[in-house]
Design a protein around this motif. Structure first.
Motif, PDB file in Angstrom:
ATOM      1  N   ARG A 361     -30.314 -19.610 -21.616  1.00 51.68           N
ATOM      2  CA  ARG A 361     -29.649 -19.242 -22.880  1.00 51.68           C
ATOM      3  C   ARG A 361     -28.134 -19.345 -22.764  1.00 51.68           C
ATOM      4  N   ILE A 362     -27.610 -18.929 -21.629  1.00 57.43           N
ATOM      5  CA  ILE A 362     -26.157 -19.000 -21.428  1.00 57.43           C
ATOM      6  C   ILE A 362     -25.691 -20.452 -21.424  1.00 57.43           C
ATOM      7  N   VAL A 363     -26.374 -21.297 -20.646  1.00 57.29           N
ATOM      8  CA  VAL A 363     -25.926 -22.682 -20.500  1.00 57.29           C
ATOM      9  C   VAL A 363     -26.172 -23.490 -21.776  1.00 57.29           C
ATOM     10  N   SER A 364     -27.053 -23.022 -22.661  1.00 60.41           N
ATOM     11  CA  SER A 364     -27.304 -23.743 -23.919  1.00 60.41           C
ATOM     12  C   SER A 364     -26.036 -23.851 -24.760  1.00 60.41           C
ATOM     13  N   PHE A 365     -25.132 -22.885 -24.632  1.00 60.85           N
ATOM     14  CA  PHE A 365     -23.908 -22.891 -25.441  1.00 60.85           C
ATOM     15  C   PHE A 365     -22.967 -24.026 -25.055  1.00 60.85           C
ATOM     16  N   SER A 366     -23.196 -24.631 -23.888  1.00 61.10           N
ATOM     17  CA  SER A 366     -22.370 -25.774 -23.499  1.00 61.10           C
ATOM     18  C   SER A 366     -22.506 -26.906 -24.515  1.00 61.10           C
ATOM     19  N   PHE A 367     -23.701 -27.080 -25.073  1.00 59.80           N
ATOM     20  CA  PHE A 367     -23.912 -28.132 -26.067  1.00 59.80           C
ATOM     21  C   PHE A 367     -23.169 -27.828 -27.369  1.00 59.80           C
ATOM     22  N   LEU A 368     -23.093 -26.570 -27.732  1.00 59.07           N
ATOM     23  CA  LEU A 368     -22.340 -26.214 -28.936  1.00 59.07           C
ATOM     24  C   LEU A 368     -20.852 -26.475 -28.740  1.00 59.07           C
ATOM     25  N   VAL A 369     -20.375 -26.239 -27.528  1.00 57.17           N
ATOM     26  CA  VAL A 369     -18.970 -26.534 -27.227  1.00 57.17           C
ATOM     27  C   VAL A 369     -18.702 -28.032 -27.416  1.00 57.17           C
ATOM     28  N   VAL A 370     -19.627 -28.869 -26.955  1.00 58.53           N
ATOM     29  CA  VAL A 370     -19.492 -30.315 -27.131  1.00 58.53           C
ATOM     30  C   VAL A 370     -19.433 -30.677 -28.603  1.00 58.53           C
TER      31      VAL A 370
END
Length: 384
Positions: A361-370
């Motif tokens: 769940r934490i690392v999923s936000f990396s895609f939103l940053v992109v």
């Protein structure tokens, strides 16, 4: 004319070779952590398996990119393929952890050479007006090869042994080596090039933005290859290989359409949509307790991550002059390795304190940053 077609002879053979190299190499990735545990390695040492490999790949790529500016590609590709095969053969003979980790570093350097030069040969073989489409097809050899490999590696390791995984990898590497012999790679035009500067070559300034996006996007993939097998065991997901299989299938089926979308409409819309789907895939994965949920996650990841990466590679190559395509590819793959390595190392430490569900769940936000960064870049370019 042949050079006006994407699927010319050189492109086909470099595709086949790269595909086999990725399967032979990547089938080891989900297996090595488990093998390290069997050698009584600590969680920190398991994390170093990926980290040291990343360091080796990143350090060698600047030299490869500089060499490719005005030197032939084929001989270097053949040499790197042979080194990958030889290094793989050594793994079963090592039962001392520090020697295993040292070999992993050298494996990373050979991998860094191979991925950079193979992609540069592919760029040379593709008509420039169809570069997005052509690299989209070529990326099938990397993304699908890697995904199939992980399912295959898990299957062979589970039903046979680590040694059988190694020999399977060596045979695939030998076939890849053979395919390279049929590639025709013309010598690049000799140009006066700037003196070698390590940091300038490790990071091509004109490709800084796609490189940054690649690092961020790769964090999610790093979490997948590091923790998915362990997560499946925790959640009693006996068919965890389905994630890799479905991911590969979806990525393959969509690639012709996403490449054309990129060429016709530019990078922004396709990267934003794909990044959002990548975010959703990891969220769904974190809640998966059955095969149906696992498959939904795999579909989303195949559409999302499987589309983002070839788009970013194309963007990196398009942002530099033609003679620097090798440097741009070196920058792209180094960024990928940094993202995966950092992800495996940092998330490996976090996994000591929080659940794997929370890791995803934490690392999923990396895609939103992109997605946000690409949208801001689009607004900036539109208002110029």
């Amino acid at each position: 004319m042949e050079n006006q077609r994407i699927f010319n002879k050189s492109f086909l053979f470099i595709f086949i070779s790269n595909f086999l190299i990725f399967i032979g190499f990547e089938m080891l990735l989900p297996i090595l952590p488990a093998y390290m545990v069997s050698l009584d390695a600590s969680p920190f040492q398991v994390g170093l398996v990926t980290m040291l490999f990343t360091i080796g790949a990143v350090l060698i790529r600047p030299f490869v990119g500089y060499f490719l500016i005005d030197n032939k590609r084929k001989a270097l590709a053949i040499g790197a393929s042979a080194m990958l095969m030889i290094i793989t053969l050594v793994y079963p003979s090592l039962n001392i952890i520090w020697m295993f980790l040292l070999l992993r570093f050298f494996h990373g350097t050979a991998w860094g050479v191979s991925t950079t030069v193979n992609s540069t040969i592919a760029v040379d073989s593709i008509p420039k007006s169809r570069l997005g489409e052509g690299l989209g097809y070529f990326s099938i050899s990397t993304t699908v090869g890697a995904i199939i490999a992980q399912s295959l590696g898990i299957f062979i390791y589970g039903f046979y042994s680590f040694d059988i995984v190694i020999w399977s990898s060596v045979i695939l590497s030998l076939l890849a080596f053979t395919a390279l012999l049929f590639v025709k790679s013309p010598a690049p035009i000799k140009r006066e090039k700037e003196p070698f500067r390590f940091f300038d070559m490790i990071f091509e300034k004109s490709a800084w933005f796609p490189a940054l996006l690649t690092v961020i996007s790769s964090l999610g993939f790093g979490a997948i290859i590091t923790f998915l097998v362990v997560f499946g065991e925790q959640q009693n997901l006996d068919n965890i290989f389905l994630f890799f299989l479905v991911n590969a299938t979806v990525s393959t089926l969509l690639r012709p359409y996403t490449g054309k979308w990129y060429d016709r409409k530019g990078p922004w819309s396709i990267i934003i949509v794909s990044a959002i789907l990548g975010f959703l895939s990891l969220v769904v994965l974190s809640f998966s307790t059955n095969d149906f949920q696992l498959i939904i996650s795999a579909i989303l990841f195949g559409v999302g991550y499987g589309t983002v990466m070839p788009c970013l590679q194309t963007l990196a190559v398009q942002n530099v002059s033609e003679e620097k395509s090798g440097v741009a590819n070196a920058t792209f793959f180094s960024s990928f390795d940094v993202g995966v390595g950092v992800s495996a190392f940092i998330l490996g430490i976090l996994a000591e304190w929080i659940s794997l569900e929370m890791i995803f769940r934490i690392v999923s936000f990396s895609f939103l940053v992109v997605a946000v960064l690409v949208y801001k870049d689009y607004l900036k370019k539109r208002n110029k």
